[in-house]
Write a protein that holds these residues in place. Structure first.
Motif, mmCIF file in Angstrom:
data_model
loop_
_atom_site.group_PDB
_atom_site.id
_atom_site.type_symbol
_atom_site.label_atom_id
_atom_site.label_comp_id
_atom_site.label_asym_id
_atom_site.label_seq_id
_atom_site.Cartn_x
_atom_site.Cartn_y
_atom_site.Cartn_z
ATOM 1 N N LYS A 153 6.949 2.539 7.191
ATOM 2 C CA LYS A 153 6.896 1.559 6.093
ATOM 3 C C LYS A 153 7.570 0.254 6.489
ATOM 4 C CE LYS A 153 7.772 1.083 1.134
ATOM 5 N NZ LYS A 153 6.530 0.337 0.979
ATOM 6 N N THR A 182 2.609 -4.533 -1.132
ATOM 7 C CA THR A 182 3.880 -4.801 -1.808
ATOM 8 C C THR A 182 4.351 -6.248 -1.570
ATOM 9 O OG1 THR A 182 4.814 -3.744 0.129
ATOM 10 C CG2 THR A 182 4.760 -2.456 -1.880
ATOM 11 N N ASP A 241 -9.858 -5.710 9.004
ATOM 12 C CA ASP A 241 -8.497 -5.406 9.408
ATOM 13 C C ASP A 241 -7.916 -6.625 10.125
ATOM 14 O OD1 ASP A 241 -6.966 -2.686 9.115
ATOM 15 O OD2 ASP A 241 -6.261 -3.561 10.984
ATOM 16 N N ALA A 273 -0.853 -3.536 -8.403
ATOM 17 C CA ALA A 273 -0.070 -2.375 -8.874
ATOM 18 C C ALA A 273 0.920 -1.942 -7.796
ATOM 19 C CB ALA A 273 -0.997 -1.214 -9.222
ATOM 20 N N GLY A 313 -2.737 -3.307 -3.628
ATOM 21 C CA GLY A 313 -1.651 -2.332 -3.564
ATOM 22 C C GLY A 313 -0.522 -2.795 -2.669
ATOM 23 N N ARG A 332 -3.123 3.053 7.223
ATOM 24 C CA ARG A 332 -2.915 4.372 6.599
ATOM 25 C C ARG A 332 -3.598 4.454 5.233
ATOM 26 N NH1 ARG A 332 2.378 3.782 9.314
ATOM 27 N NH2 ARG A 332 2.610 2.034 7.880
ATOM 28 N N MET A 333 -3.361 3.460 4.389
ATOM 29 C CA MET A 333 -3.979 3.474 3.064
ATOM 30 C C MET A 333 -5.437 3.057 3.135
ATOM 31 S SD MET A 333 -2.238 4.531 0.509
ATOM 32 C CE MET A 333 -2.976 3.762 -0.916
ATOM 33 N N PHE A 379 -0.266 3.180 -7.244
ATOM 34 C CA PHE A 379 -1.510 3.647 -7.855
ATOM 35 C C PHE A 379 -1.477 5.138 -8.178
ATOM 36 C CE2 PHE A 379 -3.017 -0.358 -6.114
ATOM 37 C CZ PHE A 379 -3.876 -0.791 -7.111
HETATM 38 N N1 LIG Z 1 0.439 0.335 -4.432
HETATM 39 C C1 LIG Z 1 0.370 1.548 -3.868
HETATM 40 O O1 LIG Z 1 0.075 2.561 -4.538
HETATM 41 C C2 LIG Z 1 0.634 1.687 -2.410
HETATM 42 C C3 LIG Z 1 0.980 0.580 -1.692
HETATM 43 N N2 LIG Z 1 1.175 0.647 -0.364
HETATM 44 C C4 LIG Z 1 1.430 -0.604 0.312
HETATM 45 O O2 LIG Z 1 0.241 -0.996 1.013
HETATM 46 C C5 LIG Z 1 0.598 -1.748 2.161
HETATM 47 C C6 LIG Z 1 -0.048 -1.126 3.397
HETATM 48 O O3 LIG Z 1 0.518 0.145 3.612
HETATM 49 P P1 LIG Z 1 -0.006 1.082 4.810
HETATM 50 O O4 LIG Z 1 -1.449 1.353 4.656
HETATM 51 O O5 LIG Z 1 0.949 2.215 4.896
HETATM 52 O O6 LIG Z 1 0.234 0.110 6.071
HETATM 53 P P2 LIG Z 1 -0.485 0.125 7.495
HETATM 54 O O7 LIG Z 1 0.360 -0.697 8.390
HETATM 55 O O8 LIG Z 1 -0.841 1.521 7.880
HETATM 56 O O9 LIG Z 1 -1.859 -0.642 7.207
HETATM 57 C C7 LIG Z 1 -1.981 -2.023 7.016
HETATM 58 C C8 LIG Z 1 -3.225 -2.469 7.748
HETATM 59 O O10 LIG Z 1 -3.489 -3.825 7.413
HETATM 60 C C9 LIG Z 1 -3.769 -4.519 8.616
HETATM 61 N N3 LIG Z 1 -3.559 -5.941 8.414
HETATM 62 C C10 LIG Z 1 -2.433 -6.681 8.618
HETATM 63 N N4 LIG Z 1 -2.678 -7.969 8.304
HETATM 64 C C11 LIG Z 1 -3.967 -8.035 7.881
HETATM 65 C C12 LIG Z 1 -4.794 -9.101 7.419
HETATM 66 N N5 LIG Z 1 -4.353 -10.363 7.327
HETATM 67 N N6 LIG Z 1 -6.081 -8.813 7.078
HETATM 68 C C13 LIG Z 1 -6.562 -7.557 7.177
HETATM 69 N N7 LIG Z 1 -5.817 -6.513 7.619
HETATM 70 C C14 LIG Z 1 -4.540 -6.754 7.947
HETATM 71 C C15 LIG Z 1 -2.853 -3.873 9.635
HETATM 72 O O11 LIG Z 1 -3.260 -4.163 10.968
HETATM 73 P P3 LIG Z 1 -2.098 -4.184 12.116
HETATM 74 O O12 LIG Z 1 -1.470 -2.833 12.071
HETATM 75 O O13 LIG Z 1 -2.883 -4.468 13.362
HETATM 76 O O14 LIG Z 1 -1.160 -5.273 11.712
HETATM 77 C C16 LIG Z 1 -3.053 -2.403 9.276
HETATM 78 O O15 LIG Z 1 -4.216 -1.849 9.861
HETATM 79 C C17 LIG Z 1 2.128 -1.791 2.180
HETATM 80 O O16 LIG Z 1 2.567 -2.961 1.548
HETATM 81 C C18 LIG Z 1 2.502 -0.567 1.361
HETATM 82 O O17 LIG Z 1 3.768 -0.651 0.791
HETATM 83 C C19 LIG Z 1 1.064 1.833 0.303
HETATM 84 C C20 LIG Z 1 0.769 2.976 -0.352
HETATM 85 C C21 LIG Z 1 0.510 2.996 -1.780
#
Ligand SMILES: NC(=O)C1=CN([C@@H]2O[C@H](COP(=O)(O)OP(=O)(O)OC[C@H]3O[C@@H](n4cnc5c(N)ncnc54)[C@H](OP(=O)(O)O)[C@@H]3O)[C@@H](O)[C@H]2O)C=CC1
Ligand SMILES: O=C(O)C1=N[C@H](C(=O)O)C[C@H](O)C1
Length: 250
Positions: free
Chosen positions: A140, A81, A37, A106, A79, A15-16, A109
């Motif tokens: 989440k 968590t 990914d 952070a 980003g 998503r992000m 963000f």
């Molecule tokens: N600091 C900020 O401002 C923000 C922080 N966040 C945080 O960011 C993180 C991700 O959120 P979000 O985008 O919603 O989550 P998503 O699940 O939508 O995206 C995470 C992606 O990372 C992939 N992934 C998992 N493990 C690995 C790896 N070892 N290497 C590369 N890619 C990997 C996942 O694949 P698969 O689904 O196949 O496991 C998925 O495509 C969370 O911790 C969230 O809390 C989110 C929004 C804002």
């Protein structure tokens, strides 16, 4: 003309991550060098000659990614968590071996979210009661949010510095969970609902008045100016920077 900063996005199909890829493509002076990914080889980042990695993956994956980036001399903007003080110290230890590398971690963000945490820190000494309600989309992975955890820590520190005792609470009979999680003495309630993105309320109370500080990220585009700023800045900030505050002059 200066060369663009070559950026690799880890979690780039999430998503992000998808939003970050778009923001990097659209930002002056940045070039999207690699998208990695789950299931992809992290070495793609090296093959693509990336200079900065951006990590929005999963709390279980992020430390390994960071260890790899730091070991290979790449700056990192994180980003994802799950960063306890213990994890932050682990990162500090790795950076001590690579003092030229910059890492920005952070919890949020979003500029409004960063400001709302500052406002909560400022208000904390003036109210005997405080509770945090964070509200997110149901996809989440973690609860409570990183933002709520960080906000609770800031409030707890401000209360301690001000000599405030425990938040008053006469509860003696409780269905487990009804009073939320206790983080550093601050109750945190996590709501998950379809339609939400990322939201937080900090509810303060004292004799005769309450104060509510609310922030709403209505779209993930809200995080992008902060991410782009951190990507531009991280190479000029060796060592660990926690939070966006110093990059915003706060
Ligand atoms: N600091 C900020 O401002 C923000 C922080 N966040 C945080 O960011 C993180 C991700 O959120 P979000 O985008 O919603 O989550 P998503 O699940 O939508 O995206 C995470 C992606 O990372 C992939 N992934 C998992 N493990 C690995 C790896 N070892 N290497 C590369 N890619 C990997 C996942 O694949 P698969 O689904 O196949 O496991 C998925 O495509 C969370 O911790 C969230 O809390 C989110 C929004 C804002
Ligand atoms: O998972 C999310 O969506 C978000 N995660 C971060 C957090 O846990 O605080 C930042 C923001 O709340 C969105």
């Amino acid at each position: 003309m200066t060369e663009p900063i070559r950026v690799a996005v880890l979690g780039g199909r999430g998503r992000m991550g998808e939003q970050v890829c778009g923001a990097v493509r659209g930002a002056d002076g940045l070039e999207l060098a690699a998208v990695v990914d789950a299931g992809d080889e992290l070495t793609a980042v090296i093959d693509a000659r990336a200079q900065v990695v951006v990590d929005f993956t999963h709390p279980d994956a992020v430390l390994d990614n960071l260890a790899f980036a730091i070991e290979h001399g790449l700056h990192a903007v994180v980003g994802t968590t799950g960063f306890t003080e213990q994890r932050l110290n682990t990162v500090r230890g790795w950076l001590a071996e690579h003092p030229e590398v910059g890492v920005v971690i952070a919890p949020n963000f979003g500029i409004g979210a960063v400001l709302s945490m500052k406002f909560a820190q400022l208000a904390a000494p003036h109210f005997e009661s405080v509770e945090i309600i964070e509200l997110h989309h149901p996809g989440k992975a973690d609860a409570p949010s990183g933002t709520a955890t960080h906000t609770a820590a800031l409030i707890a520190e401000a209360r301690k510095d001000a000599g405030l005792g425990a938040v008053p609470d006469a509860t003696t009979s409780e269905v487990p969970g009804a009073r939320g999680a206790n983080l550093d003495g601050v109750r945190v309630h996590a709501v998950r609902a379809t339609g939400l993105v990322a939201h937080q309320e900090v509810l303060f109370g004292t004799e005769g008045e309450t104060l509510t500080i609310r922030h709403d990220s209505l779209n993930r585009s809200s995080f992008m100016p902060g991410v782009v700023l951190a990507v531009r800045e991280v190479g000029h900030r060796p060592g660990l920077t926690v939070g966006l505050d110093p990059l915003l002059g706060l």
